[in-house]
Write a protein that holds these residues in place. Structure first.
Motif, PDB file in Angstrom:
ATOM      1  N   ALA A 204       0.827  -1.206   0.000  1.00 54.30           N
ATOM      2  CA  ALA A 204       0.000   0.000   0.000  1.00 54.30           C
ATOM      3  C   ALA A 204       0.856   1.249   0.000  1.00 54.30           C
ATOM      4  N   THR A 205       1.900   1.225   0.760  1.00 53.04           N
ATOM      5  CA  THR A 205       2.729   2.434   0.820  1.00 53.04           C
ATOM      6  C   THR A 205       3.657   2.535  -0.384  1.00 53.04           C
ATOM      7  N   ASP A 206       4.309   1.437  -0.701  1.00 59.23           N
ATOM      8  CA  ASP A 206       5.317   1.511  -1.757  1.00 59.23           C
ATOM      9  C   ASP A 206       4.712   1.517  -3.157  1.00 59.23           C
ATOM     10  N   ARG A 207       3.779   0.623  -3.362  1.00 61.41           N
ATOM     11  CA  ARG A 207       3.272   0.460  -4.726  1.00 61.41           C
ATOM     12  C   ARG A 207       2.111   1.393  -5.009  1.00 61.41           C
ATOM     13  N   LEU A 208       1.275   1.561  -4.021  1.00 62.78           N
ATOM     14  CA  LEU A 208       0.100   2.397  -4.270  1.00 62.78           C
ATOM     15  C   LEU A 208       0.295   3.819  -3.778  1.00 62.78           C
ATOM     16  N   HIS A 209       1.460   4.045  -3.166  1.00 59.95           N
ATOM     17  CA  HIS A 209       1.826   5.388  -2.713  1.00 59.95           C
ATOM     18  C   HIS A 209       0.796   5.975  -1.757  1.00 59.95           C
ATOM     19  N   LEU A 210       0.347   5.135  -0.862  1.00 58.49           N
ATOM     20  CA  LEU A 210      -0.528   5.651   0.188  1.00 58.49           C
ATOM     21  C   LEU A 210       0.363   5.888   1.414  1.00 58.49           C
ATOM     22  N   SER A 211       0.385   7.111   1.850  1.00 60.36           N
ATOM     23  CA  SER A 211       1.332   7.432   2.922  1.00 60.36           C
ATOM     24  C   SER A 211       0.967   6.706   4.224  1.00 60.36           C
ATOM     25  N   ASN A 212      -0.296   6.710   4.508  1.00 63.03           N
ATOM     26  CA  ASN A 212      -0.715   6.067   5.746  1.00 63.03           C
ATOM     27  C   ASN A 212      -1.945   5.218   5.467  1.00 63.03           C
ATOM     28  N   PRO A 213      -1.712   4.007   4.959  1.00 60.74           N
ATOM     29  CA  PRO A 213      -2.857   3.213   4.516  1.00 60.74           C
ATOM     30  C   PRO A 213      -3.825   2.895   5.640  1.00 60.74           C
ATOM     31  N   SER A 214      -5.108   3.095   5.360  1.00 57.89           N
ATOM     32  CA  SER A 214      -6.122   2.810   6.362  1.00 57.89           C
ATOM     33  C   SER A 214      -6.491   1.338   6.304  1.00 57.89           C
ATOM     34  N   PHE A 215      -7.199   0.911   7.311  1.00 58.99           N
ATOM     35  CA  PHE A 215      -7.650  -0.482   7.328  1.00 58.99           C
ATOM     36  C   PHE A 215      -8.531  -0.795   6.136  1.00 58.99           C
ATOM     37  N   SER A 216      -9.420   0.167   5.830  1.00 57.04           N
ATOM     38  CA  SER A 216     -10.358  -0.126   4.737  1.00 57.04           C
ATOM     39  C   SER A 216      -9.615  -0.258   3.417  1.00 57.04           C
ATOM     40  N   GLN A 217      -8.542   0.515   3.241  1.00 60.69           N
ATOM     41  CA  GLN A 217      -7.773   0.388   2.007  1.00 60.69           C
ATOM     42  C   GLN A 217      -7.080  -0.966   1.945  1.00 60.69           C
ATOM     43  N   ILE A 218      -6.507  -1.362   3.054  1.00 55.56           N
ATOM     44  CA  ILE A 218      -5.876  -2.680   3.090  1.00 55.56           C
ATOM     45  C   ILE A 218      -6.931  -3.758   2.884  1.00 55.56           C
ATOM     46  N   ASN A 219      -8.055  -3.546   3.544  1.00 58.05           N
ATOM     47  CA  ASN A 219      -9.104  -4.548   3.457  1.00 58.05           C
ATOM     48  C   ASN A 219      -9.688  -4.661   2.051  1.00 58.05           C
ATOM     49  N   SER A 220      -9.681  -3.549   1.351  1.00 57.03           N
ATOM     50  CA  SER A 220     -10.197  -3.654  -0.022  1.00 57.03           C
ATOM     51  C   SER A 220      -9.247  -4.501  -0.865  1.00 57.03           C
ATOM     52  N   LEU A 221      -7.953  -4.388  -0.568  1.00 57.07           N
ATOM     53  CA  LEU A 221      -7.000  -5.271  -1.232  1.00 57.07           C
ATOM     54  C   LEU A 221      -7.314  -6.727  -0.900  1.00 57.07           C
ATOM     55  N   VAL A 222      -7.542  -6.948   0.375  1.00 56.60           N
ATOM     56  CA  VAL A 222      -7.817  -8.308   0.829  1.00 56.60           C
ATOM     57  C   VAL A 222      -9.102  -8.840   0.203  1.00 56.60           C
ATOM     58  N   SER A 223     -10.103  -7.989   0.234  1.00 57.17           N
ATOM     59  CA  SER A 223     -11.389  -8.453  -0.307  1.00 57.17           C
ATOM     60  C   SER A 223     -11.267  -8.738  -1.805  1.00 57.17           C
ATOM     61  N   ASN A 224     -10.426  -7.963  -2.442  1.00 54.59           N
ATOM     62  CA  ASN A 224     -10.203  -8.197  -3.861  1.00 54.59           C
ATOM     63  C   ASN A 224      -9.623  -9.589  -4.082  1.00 54.59           C
TER      64      ASN A 224
END
Lengths: 447, 1078
Positions: A204-224
């Motif tokens: 999330a931080t390196d590839r998607l350039h999210l400085s402070n990834p939230s749970f929902s952002q991580i979770n959307s990856l997971v759900s994907n």
């Protein structure tokens, strides 16, 4: 007989990723939050009944059981919430979760039984949980064991979230929790899809350039990942129409069933990219790159880690002949290092995409890989456990529970099992693995 | 007015003039002074006007005679007399006039020019003496002057004019020619009709005849004059004699009569007497009949006009024309004559046959009906014949007129092109009707058309090509009208059963064979026909591109009719203007369109200038042949000289002929006849094709589109196809998963399966996906209930000979490849083949057993409802079932392996629990367990590899191709053929031929399944009882199977181009198992 699958969501983490997962499934199948079909969902080729059942003519209800020991805001019916209320849940304590599980066994399995009875030909269970917390790991472990007893013929697949090593301070007892859960995952689960929070956050931080990834952002990856890995079950085609068909070729021996995932192309919702032309070969090549792997396994120079088996689920507009050419290319260039003792099996499953979701990418792919490198995660847990154990740290919480009241054999046993697992993974990197049983036995007998 | 008269009474010319004017109701005043209009004396200024007028009369020359004009007139009259040879009168007139003018009386006359006035009056009088009461006025008026010169003359103009005429004496009666007095009556009866045109026989005769008629006219005139007188006997005799001689001169004895005709006029020129000289030389005098060349020419024309035996051309016993011997013309020897005329006999024969044919066709038989094509052909022939005849008539006219020199040689030259055409037509005709046996009308019709077509193509001469093309077009008309009505109204009206396409009535529209077999293009007669050039093929050359389209149109029509759909969609009814126009165009008959097209093309290909030249000719040609001749005569020279004349003539001819010819010919016939020469460069076949194709094609496209639209939208053809695909190719993985797991578990548990229960189960499964189509599926088992026990038993018995069998299999596989490729490798491996064929013979039973152990002979039927069964025919379903069998065996292998769960491994729990307690037993046990697991993995990967490979590279592309096919909405024809092709490709891609023998892939799959079964048995057995030997044998067997397949595939890939197999081969080569621990 659509090989139904019941999803069990355990604990905070499990429920969160479960929630995202259902959200995703609903949008893919065109099911509204009310459970009714959206007007545009007219294409009837998908199989909603794998994950949903129809309460009446209109309403689709997820086959899911939500279990949490802490009361949380959550909606539908199949929720078990601990009636102890305010008891603080499992308190990030595996032992607490496990023993609470023993107590609520009847109630929980009433719900699960009811669900199981509601399906024609239940194929198995999918468990969403984290291995570090209390409820997900403790209750999860307990339920895993019980599921094995109660439904010996059914498959149990877990989506297990491994703790973020960068935020280890959150739950100090997580090495204990993880180890104890890993034992159950090794022995009682048929397949474990490892969702490594460490890797996910880095991606999330390196590839998607999210400085402070939230749970929902991580979770959307997971759900994907979760939705794609079940896509072949939900969109019928020539192959992989059942869960067993999906995972059986990936798992050569009973214990080597921890699967890594990789997904490409990785985007976030913010990126509204124009439709990129991605070829199958591109996708498959990228999937093999370590940076796309969602497991934070460090490179181990001592052992030649390798793939045991790979399953690529490719979605989108794919020319089937391209798949076949890409496979050939990958083999010719030896892009993937395979085990020396077994068939280098790269399977490709082409799956339909949901017609209701617009994707920025023509082709996307998920890799489910059985890689020996995953043992690094277990080794890490073992190391951390050893560190804690040496100092006998935080053990009094565990001793409160009956299981650990007398001795800590459970922990020792678990360590041994995980150690064996790591050894087997390492052994699998060598050609000697063919005669592994022999050597193993001989070493054991010697000891 | 009375006063006025008295005033000028002395001036008689004025009086005359005045009275004349008064008589005509005109006032002199208005004449003399046109501005004055005085009506009554009481009017104002009347007196002054009168004075003005009278002064004009008296003193001005406005009414004066133009002396010069008078003089000129008189001189003219004198000249006329001179011209008419009456010099005497002319002289008299001139002298009298001058004498009159010189008379002194006029010199002192108060009126000037009175002498000229008098002369003028006289001239007027002589011009029209009846209009004016001459006598009276003259008597009155001239009385004063008559004393001078007029009175003594008293000219009676009639006698005066006749007076000094020289006596005109008629020429003396010529003595009668010494020709015989002929029996008039006999001649009259014999040749009355042809008398007029045949009475003259030589060049000089014409002049004589004119003289005769002139004489006779005169004599008749003379005779009427003295008719009042009593003729004397001598005169009567003379009259009779004269009449007889006239008659004899007018009557001509024909050379073919019994009487000997008169001698030909003698000529001094030696070459005119060749025949006579030759006869004298040979001493054959009197044996030969000498005819005039003119007569021979005419007979030639007559026989060509109507080929019946005549004098020179007679029929021999065989009914063919020959020359009568000993007939010659004066300038040739008999031999030369006959050689000159001989070659006319053949055309005559041909013409005779053709005429007979045409005559026969005029009365067509009803049962069996004569094909309309033949009738049309005959009509076309008749038109040509008619042209020929009118040409002959024109020639005859030319000869009859004798305005130019016509010789026999010239005539033959004129006839030559026609005779060449005739020969070509006849040759074609005889080919077309050469078959002796009675054939069906279709055959005859096609043969005629084919021959014509070939004829047109094979002829090099533009003119003849034109004739043949016209003939072909005429003959084609019926076909075209059939096509027309078929295209437009959807009915194949073909009473005489002559059309090349026939509706096979035995094939009903609901039959699945409908699309293939409804219309037959039967050319089976071909085979019997050993002609070197088969006319059938020629006709097909231009029809064959159309036949397919036509049948499609027919079938589409019929289907649409049965489907109860309007052939045209509603959208096209409310179509744009252009489409409407197209529709109207279609109302024009097809024949017309085609003919016009061909005409246009042919005309274009001829040189532009030529077209210009022929334009006028063409226009006049349009109506009838005779007009053609007229205009042809007119056009070449006269157009430049006198266009008016040309116009006048062509107009009148057209008008006159329009009435007569328009009745006989309809517009298309005339259109066809209008087509001129066809140059060699134009291929008639392609011309016809290109003329017809766009029309047929557009109709086909229109109907096909409509049909496809209806079939897909209303009858869901694609859905049926999809359903079959879903079930038989297991595209709908879920429902088929349910079905085959049910089936496999039944087989596994040894329960007997039967078709009915399987059908029910299948329908139950399908109903989830296709509730409406489930009923059409059914399962059938070839054998009675399949027994797993038997199969198992076979397995065990076979077990021992398994090694041998695999080797044999390997060679079988090679054999199969050889069969597939048909390459020349057989020769190389000849001895091998022999060796193994013997081996194979003894192993066949075990092979068969193997196939049976794999799967029961299960097949799924799909009783496609009517429109869909056109696509999903039985043969297609058979192929689908082969594929079904294939995928079922793939599924079975993978499914069997997938179901081997680690948890089910019987000893798994015991091992994990007893692992540490009983050390010595676990050593081999754990290892064996591990091997068992790995073997499962190998087998699973192997079978999955096969399964996924075929799914990805074979079934999925097929699925996409079919979807694409349907989405592009092609014609039903395309759908059927393309779909068939795709299914065939599927079969070959799955390495299955049509043969029943067991193919390598099937062998492998069966083996894998067998291994799976064995593995499963071990899996569930107590692992303690599994010996490592057993494991090793399984492992080696698997390795053999794998290598066998690798061998087969490698051979296949090297021999043939099978791109989709290369990847699989490569993968399998890479994953050759290393299991065997030797």
């Amino acid at each position: 007989m659509p090989c139904e699958i019941i999803t069990l969501q355990l604990g905070q983490c499990g429920n969160q990723i479960g929630f995202e997962f259902w959200k995703k499934l609903c949008s893919e199948h065109g099911i509204s939050p009310e459970g009714t079909l959206e007007d545009y969902a007219t294409e009837g080729t998908d199989r909603k009944d794998v994950f949903f059942y129809q309460a009446d003519d209109e309403h689709y209800i997820p086959r899911s059981v939500l279990l949490d020991l802490e009361p949380r805001l959550y909606n539908p019916e199949n929720i078990y919430m601990s009636k102890q209320g305010g008891g603080g849940g499992a308190g990030n304590n595996w032992a607490s979760g496990y023993s609470q599980g023993e107590r609520i066994y009847d109630e929980v399995f009433d719900i699960i039984d009811r669900e199981a009875d509601g399906s024609d030909s239940l194929e198995g269970f999918v468990l969403c949980h984290s291995i570090a917390g209390g409820t997900g790991s403790g209750l999860g472990s307990y339920i895993l064991e019980r599921l094995n007893d109660r439904f010996p013929k059914k498959l149990v697949q877990t989506y297990s979230v491994f703790p973020n090593q960068d935020e280890i301070s959150d739950v100090v007892v997580q090495p204990y929790n993880s180890l104890l859960t890993l034992r159950r995952l090794t022995q009682s689960a048929d397949c474990v899809v490892v969702l490594d929070n460490t890797a996910l956050n880095r991606i999330a931080t390196d590839r998607l350039h999210l400085s402070n990834p939230s749970f929902s952002q991580i979770n959307s990856l997971v759900s994907n990942i979760m939705s794609v890995s079940t896509a072949t079950l939900r969109y019928p085609s020539y192959m992989n129409n059942d869960l067993i068909g999906l995972i059986a070729p990936l798992i050569p021996t009973p214990r080597l069933h921890f699967l890594m995932t990789g997904y490409t192309p990785l985007t976030t919702d913010q990126e509204v990219a124009s439709v990129r032309k991605t070829t199958v070969l591109d996708v498959m090549r990228r999937l093999l790159q370590p940076k796309n792997m969602m497991v934070s396994a460090p490179l181990d120079r001592n052992t030649q880690h390798c793939y045991i088996s790979i399953l690529n689920i490719i979605q989108g507009e794919v020319d089937p002949t391209q798949v076949h050419k890409s496979l050939q290319r990958i083999r010719e260039r030896k892009m993937a290092q395979f085990i020396p003792w077994g068939p280098a099996s790269i399977q490709v499953a082409l799956s339909k995409k949901s017609p209701y979701i617009q994707s920025a990418h023509r082709v996307s792919g998920l890799m489910l890989a059985n890689h020996t490198n995953i043992s690094a995660l277990f080794e890490r847990t073992l190391k951390q456990y050893d560190k804690l154990r040496k100092r006998e740290a935080f053990l009094e919480q565990f001793r409160k529970e009956n299981m650990f009241a007398e001795n800590l054999d459970e922990l020792d046993d678990s360590r041994e099992v995980v150690q064996h697992l790591v050894e087997e993974y390492v052994a699998a990197t060598t050609p000697d693995y063919l005669s592994w049983g022999l050597n193993q036995a001989s070493t054991e007998s010697q000891s | 007015m009375v006063r006025k008269r008295q005033l000028i009474i002395d001036d008689y010319p004025y009086i005359l003039l005045y009275s004349g004017l008064l008589d005509r109701g005109l006032t002199p005043c208005s004449r003399i002074a046109p501005g004055l209009r005085l009506r009554s004396e009481g009017e104002e200024n009347f007196v002054r006007s009168e004075q003005f007028v009278l002064s004009n009369l008296l003193y001005h020359h406005c009414l004066a005679v133009n002396s010069h004009a008078v003089r000129r007139s008189i001189e003219g009259i004198a000249l006329k007399f001179t011209i008419h040879g009456q010099h005497h009168r002319a002289q008299l007139l001139t002298s009298l006039t001058s004498e009159f003018l010189a008379s002194p009386l006029f010199k002192d006359h108060f009126q000037t020019d009175v002498e000229w006035s008098l002369l003028s009056v006289l001239l007027h009088l002589s011009n029209s003496p009846t209009q004016v009461p001459v006598q009276e006025v003259q008597n009155k008026a001239s009385s004063p002057e008559s004393t001078v010169d007029s009175l003594p003359e008293q000219i009676d103009w009639g006698t005066y004019l006749r007076n000094e005429e020289p006596k005109y004496v008629l020429g003396p009666e010529e003595p009668l020619s010494p020709a015989e007095v002929v029996d008039i009556t006999s001649n009259l009866f014999k040749d009355w009709s042809s008398d007029g045109e045949c009475s003259d026989d030589e060049d000089t005769k014409a002049f004589q005849q004119q003289a005769h008629t002139a004489k006779n006219l005169h004599s008749s005139n003379l005779r009427t004059e003295p008719s009042l007188k009593q003729p004397t006997t001598r005169e009567l005799l003379e009259q009779v004699h004269r009449a007889k001689s006239w008659l004899s001169a007018k009557t001509h004895i024909q050379y073919w009569g019994s009487k000997r005709p008169h001698q030909l006029p003698l000529s001094d020129h030696p070459s005119a007497n060749v025949a006579k000289l030759w006869e004298t030389e040979r001493g054959l005098r009197g044996l030969c009949q000498h005819l005039s060349e003119w007569a021979v020419m005419r007979e030639v024309l007559w026989v060509f006009l109507c080929p019946v035996p005549a004098h020179i051309f007679i029929l021999n016993s065989k009914g063919s024309f020959i020359l009568k011997s000993n007939v010659t013309i004066a300038s040739l020897t008999p031999g030369a004559t006959s050689s000159l005329l001989e070659h006319l006999c053949e055309p005559l024969n041909q013409l005779r046959i053709l005429d007979a044919f045409m005559h026969k066709c005029e009365f067509p038989s009803v049962d069996p009906p004569t094909p309309a094509t033949i009738l049309a052909y005959a009509a076309g022939l008749r038109l040509w014949r008619h042209r020929f005849q009118s040409y002959l008539v024109a020639l005859e006219d030319c000869i009859k007129k004798q305005e130019c020199t016509c010789t026999l040689l010239w005539l033959e030259g004129e006839l030559r092109p026609w005779l060449r055409t005739l020969a070509t037509i006849f040759a074609m005709h005889s080919i077309a009707f050469s078959t002796t046996t009675k054939k069906n009308p279709k055959y005859t019709a096609i043969r005629v058309l084919g021959t014509l077509c070939e004829g047109v193509e094979g002829t090099s001469e533009a003119g003849i090509r034109g004739v043949l093309l016209r003939l072909l077009l005429h003959s084609l008309r019926h076909y075209l009208s059939i096509i027309h009505s078929w295209l437009l109204h959807g009915t194949l009206v073909d009473h005489a059963q002559e059309f090349i396409i026939q509706r096979d009535e035995s094939v009903k529209a609901h039959n699945e064979r409908f699309w293939r077999g409804a219309f037959t293009i039967s050319l089976e007669e071909d085979d019997q026909n050993c002609d070197t050039q088969d006319p059938m093929k020629t006709i097909l050359k231009f029809l064959s591109p159309l036949v397919a389209a036509l049948t499609t149109v027919g079938k589409s029509r019929e289907l649409l009719a049965i489907l109860d759909v309007q052939p045209l969609s509603n959208s096209s009814i409310t179509c744009s203007l252009s489409q409407l126009k197209a529709e109207i165009d279609q109302e024009q008959s097809l024949e017309e369109v085609v003919v016009k097209y061909i005409k246009k093309t042919v005309c274009e290909t001829r040189g532009g200038s030529k077209v210009e030249d022929e334009k006028d000719g063409d226009e006049s040609e349009e109506e009838a042949d005779s007009v053609l001749e007229v205009s042809n005569y007119l056009t070449p020279g006269w157009e430049q000289e006198d266009p008016l004349l040309l116009a006048a003539f062509t107009d009148t001819f057209q008008e006159s002929l329009q009435n007569t010819s328009s009745v006989a010919m309809d517009s298309i016939t005339s259109l066809i006849e209008d087509i001129g020469d066809v140059p060699q460069a134009v291929s008639v076949v392609s011309l016809l094709t290109s003329a017809l194709r766009p029309l047929v094609k557009s109709k086909e496209d229109e109907l096909s589109a409509r049909l496809t639209c209806v079939l897909i939208e209303e009858y869901h053809l694609d859905r049926h196809c999809q359903a079959v695909r879903s079930v038989l190719l297991m595209e709908a993985g879920d429902i088929m998963h349910e079905f085959y797991t049910h089936l496999f578990s039944k087989l596994e548990s040894g329960e007997s399966v039967d078709g009915i229960s399987l059908t029910l189960h299948l329908q139950y499964c399908i109903a989830r996906l296709y509730p409406d189509l489930a009923q059409f599926f059914s399962v059938s088992l070839a054998q009675q209930a399949y027994s797993v026990e038997a199969a198992k038993w076979e397995d065990y018995t076979k077990d021992s000979e398994d090694d041998l069998e695999l080797d044999a299999d390997k060679n079988d596989g090679m054999l199969v490849i050889d069969k597939i490729t048909g390459s020349g490798r057989k020769a190389l491996r000849g001895d091998h083949v022999k060796e193994y064929s013997s081996k194979k013979a003894c192993e066949t039973p075990s092979n068969m057993a193997l196939s049976r152990t794999g799967l029961p002979d299960i097949s799924i039927q799909y009783q496609a409802p009517w429109p869909a069964n056109l696509l999903l025919t039985e043969s297609i379903m058979r192929q689908f079932n082969m594929l079904f069998h294939f995928s079922l065996s793939l599924k079975r292998a993978t499914n069997g392996l997938e179901r081997l769960k680690f948890r089910d491994l019987a000893s798994f729990q015991t091992i994990t629990s007893t692992a540490r307690t009983t050390g010595e037993t676990t050593v081999p046990l754990r290892s064996r367990l591990h091997r068992l697991q790995l073997l499962r993995q190998w087998l699973l990967c192997f079978s999955r590899e096969l399964h996924d490979h075929f799914a990805n590279t074979v079934f999925l592309p097929y699925h996409q191709a079919v979807e694409k096919l349907f989405s592009s909405r092609p014609s039903l024809n395309t759908i059927i053929t393309e779909h068939e092709k795709m299914v065939n490709k599927l079969i070959t891609d799955c390495l299955m031929g049509n043969s029943e023998e067991i193919l390598p892939l099937q062998i492998v799959l069966n083996k894998v399944f067998w291994l799976t079964q064995r593995l499963g048995q071990l899996w569930l057995r107590d692992i303690g009882q599994v010996s490592s030997d057993e494991l090793t044998s399984l492992e080696t067997k698997y390795a053999k199977v794998h290598r066998y397949l690798v061998n087969v595939l490698t051979t296949l890939v090297t021999i043939r181009f099978v791109p989709h197999m290369e990847g699989l081969t490569r993968t399998l080569v890479d994953t050759v198992p290393l299991l065997t621990q030797q």
